[in-house]
Design an enzyme around this catalytic site. Sequence first.
Site, PDB file in Angstrom:
ATOM      1  N   TYR A  21       0.857  -1.188   0.000  1.00 27.55           N
ATOM      2  CA  TYR A  21       0.000   0.000   0.000  1.00 27.55           C
ATOM      3  C   TYR A  21       0.888   1.231   0.000  1.00 27.55           C
ATOM      4  CZ  TYR A  21      -3.920   3.039   1.446  1.00 27.55           C
ATOM      5  OH  TYR A  21      -4.881   4.014   1.518  1.00 27.55           O
ATOM      6  N   VAL A  27      -9.005  -0.723  -5.717  1.00 29.56           N
ATOM      7  CA  VAL A  27      -9.303  -0.904  -4.296  1.00 29.56           C
ATOM      8  C   VAL A  27     -10.187   0.279  -3.921  1.00 29.56           C
ATOM      9  CG1 VAL A  27      -8.392  -1.082  -1.957  1.00 29.56           C
ATOM     10  CG2 VAL A  27      -7.157  -2.123  -3.869  1.00 29.56           C
ATOM     11  N   LYS A  55      -1.107  -1.217  -4.309  1.00 29.84           N
ATOM     12  CA  LYS A  55      -2.243  -0.297  -4.226  1.00 29.84           C
ATOM     13  C   LYS A  55      -1.652   1.098  -4.351  1.00 29.84           C
ATOM     14  CE  LYS A  55      -5.945   1.452  -1.251  1.00 29.84           C
ATOM     15  NZ  LYS A  55      -6.574   1.412   0.099  1.00 29.84           N
TER      16      LYS A  55
END
Length: 302
Positions: A132, A202, A160
């Site tokens: 992330y 996401v 992400k």
Amino acid sequence: MWKGVIPAVTTKFTQAGELDHAEMQRCFGLMIEAGCNGLIVAGSLGEGPMLRPEERIEVLKIAQDAAGRLPVLMTISAASTAEACDMAKKAARAGASGLMVVPSPMYHTNEQETEASLRAVAAAGDLPIMIYSNRVAYRVDVTPDIMENLADDKRFVAIKESSDDIRRSIEIFNRLGNRYNVLTGVDNLAFEALSVGAVGWVAGLVVAFPRETVAVYRLMQAGRSAEALEIYRWFRPVLDLDVSTYLVQNIKLAEALAIQSNERVRAPRMPLQGARRAEVERIVRHAIATRPVLPDLSTLAA
């Protein structure tokens, strides 16, 4: 490994402040029914830092029940690497499909520390990992240099990408080709990211508008970008609610209005009040009233 629309789900609470199993089962089920491709639990939107470790595992198991054979990822976000490794081990024992790993939100690591911490969590959990990268919210930039260094460990499979700069996605592709699956993590950059090669989203507002989110993604994958853009333009004011200090309250209020859920949050957060609440209500109610007619998605690949 992971692609498509993967909601970062909210955590539902009872009036007494405990986990609301039944409401999470219902809400998660709506997203799976709409065609989402998995679930991510205990992230920022899921109020992960406000949950006890055992509660995170409970939410994981509820999501697994709702998702069936689809992947369910646990978010790993902890102050210390040791705590992150411990949570990764617990998630693995509970059968998580993978981990979405955030650098320490408390201490802002340098590049060497960031890489070392990510490698330690990967070794501890021994599961596929989505890195992330969110320098805006967490003030630690997981740079393409770090991604390139980590590419020798096959457990790192996805990114992400939440840098808030669409140029970063291109930089990752130019540097690393298809080494990682790149998923956008910024709701109001989703169309742009999918346009330049992101393979997934996401998503946040998907929890309130699951069918519209899936429609944008599938239309883009089918090369029907003009149709996707029409829905995205309608959606954009709502998607902006994801990019806010109050994203949890914003999105839970959207859920309350759009899918008749509740907006309970865990302290120190409080539900929106006053002018801020009125503005979010205005945006969401307008979106509901002007909802576009969606095309038949049954023939489009998930």
